[in-house]
Design an enzyme around this catalytic site. Structure first.
Site, PDB file in Angstrom:
ATOM      1  N   CYS A  51      -2.770   2.374   2.359  1.00 18.82           N
ATOM      2  CA  CYS A  51      -3.595   1.193   2.624  1.00 18.82           C
ATOM      3  C   CYS A  51      -3.576   0.828   4.110  1.00 18.82           C
ATOM      4  O   CYS A  51      -2.653   1.193   4.850  1.00 18.82           O
ATOM      5  CB  CYS A  51      -3.078   0.003   1.816  1.00 18.82           C
ATOM      6  SG  CYS A  51      -3.500   0.044   0.074  1.00 18.82           S
ATOM      7  N   GLU A  53      -2.980  -2.082   5.426  1.00 23.60           N
ATOM      8  CA  GLU A  53      -1.829  -2.926   5.773  1.00 23.60           C
ATOM      9  C   GLU A  53      -0.599  -2.056   6.028  1.00 23.60           C
ATOM     10  O   GLU A  53       0.190  -2.326   6.947  1.00 23.60           O
ATOM     11  CB  GLU A  53      -1.528  -3.911   4.635  1.00 23.60           C
ATOM     12  CG  GLU A  53      -2.643  -4.902   4.343  1.00 23.60           C
ATOM     13  CD  GLU A  53      -3.666  -4.389   3.317  1.00 23.60           C
ATOM     14  OE1 GLU A  53      -3.891  -3.169   3.243  1.00 23.60           O
ATOM     15  OE2 GLU A  53      -4.238  -5.226   2.596  1.00 23.60           O
TER      16      GLU A  53
HETATM   17  N1  THU Z   1      -7.086  -0.709   0.212  1.00 23.74           N
HETATM   18  C1  THU Z   1      -6.431  -1.103   1.353  1.00 23.74           C
HETATM   19  O1  THU Z   1      -6.424  -0.389   2.361  1.00 23.74           O
HETATM   20  N2  THU Z   1      -5.805  -2.307   1.341  1.00 23.74           N
HETATM   21  C2  THU Z   1      -5.789  -3.141   0.271  1.00 23.74           C
HETATM   22  O2  THU Z   1      -5.022  -4.091   0.266  1.00 23.74           O
HETATM   23  C3  THU Z   1      -6.711  -2.904  -0.852  1.00 23.74           C
HETATM   24  C4  THU Z   1      -7.099  -1.481  -1.012  1.00 23.74           C
HETATM   25  C5  THU Z   1      -7.727   0.610   0.218  1.00 23.74           C
HETATM   26  C6  THU Z   1      -6.978   1.643  -0.587  1.00 23.74           C
HETATM   27  C7  THU Z   1      -8.080   2.625  -0.916  1.00 23.74           C
HETATM   28  O3  THU Z   1      -8.189   3.542   0.162  1.00 23.74           O
HETATM   29  C8  THU Z   1      -9.331   1.766  -0.961  1.00 23.74           C
HETATM   30  O4  THU Z   1      -9.008   0.526  -0.351  1.00 23.74           O
HETATM   31  C9  THU Z   1      -9.835   1.504  -2.376  1.00 23.74           C
HETATM   32  O5  THU Z   1      -8.816   1.010  -3.189  1.00 23.74           O
END
Ligand code: THU
Length: 131
Positions: A51, A53
C-alpha cells in the site's frame, strides 16, 4: 496540510497498479518537518503488493525518522479514501493517537480524522505485558 496532499497526489502518479487500476498516494510529515511519500506497488502475485502508506512509512524509517506528525492519503475514489486495516496498524506504530490524517479524493473532497479514530482499541505493546 496542503503541501502534504500535494506530495501525496504527486507520488500517486508513480503508483504501480496494473491489476486494480486504483492508484493511491500517501505522504507523511515527521516531527522534525521532513516529508516522505509512497505509492501502492502491486504485484502479479497479488498478496505481494504493498500500500501507499506502507511505502511512505518505509521511506521514513529508511531515512532514520520514526515520529509521524501528520498524514495525507489520496486516490481517485468517489469519496475520500480510507486507509486499509493493515495500514491503520502500520500508522499507529509511528503516530500518536491524536495525529491528524487527511483523506482526500482526486476530485477535491477532503475528510479529516486521526489515528485513534481510525484504529480504536489498537493492539499495542502494553497488551504483551503479562509475558
Ligand atoms: N491501497 C493503498 O495503497 N492504501 C490503502 O489504504 C487502500 C488500498 C491500494 C492497495 C491496492 O494496490 C489498491 O489500493 C486496491 O486495493
Amino acid at each position: 496540510m496542503d503541501d502534504l496532499i500535494a506530495a501525496a497526489a504527486a507520488v500517486r502518479l508513480n503508483a504501480h497498479a496494473p491489476y486494480s487500476g486504483f492508484k493511491v498516494g500517501a505522504a507523511l510529515r515527521t516531527a522534525d518537518g521532513r516529508v516522505f511519500a509512497g505509492c501502492n506497488v502491486e504485484n502479479v502475485a497479488y498478496p505481494e503488493g504493498t500500500c501507499a502508506e506502507a511505502g511512505a512509512i518505509a521511506a521514513m524509517v529508511a531515512a532514520g525518522a520514526r515520529d509521524i506528525a501528520e498524514v495525507a492519503v489520496i486516490a481517485d475514489s468517489p469519496s475520500p479514501v480510507p486507509p486499509c486495516g493493515g495500514c491503520r496498524q502500520k500508522l499507529a506504530e509511528f503516530a500518536a493517537p491524536d495525529v491528524r490524517v487527511v483523506l482526500a479524493s482526486v476530485s477535491g473532497q477532503r475528510s479529516e480524522t486521526c489515528v485513534r479514530d481510525l484504529l480504536p482499541g489498537a493492539f499495542a505493546a502494553g497488551h504483551m505485558d503479562a509475558r
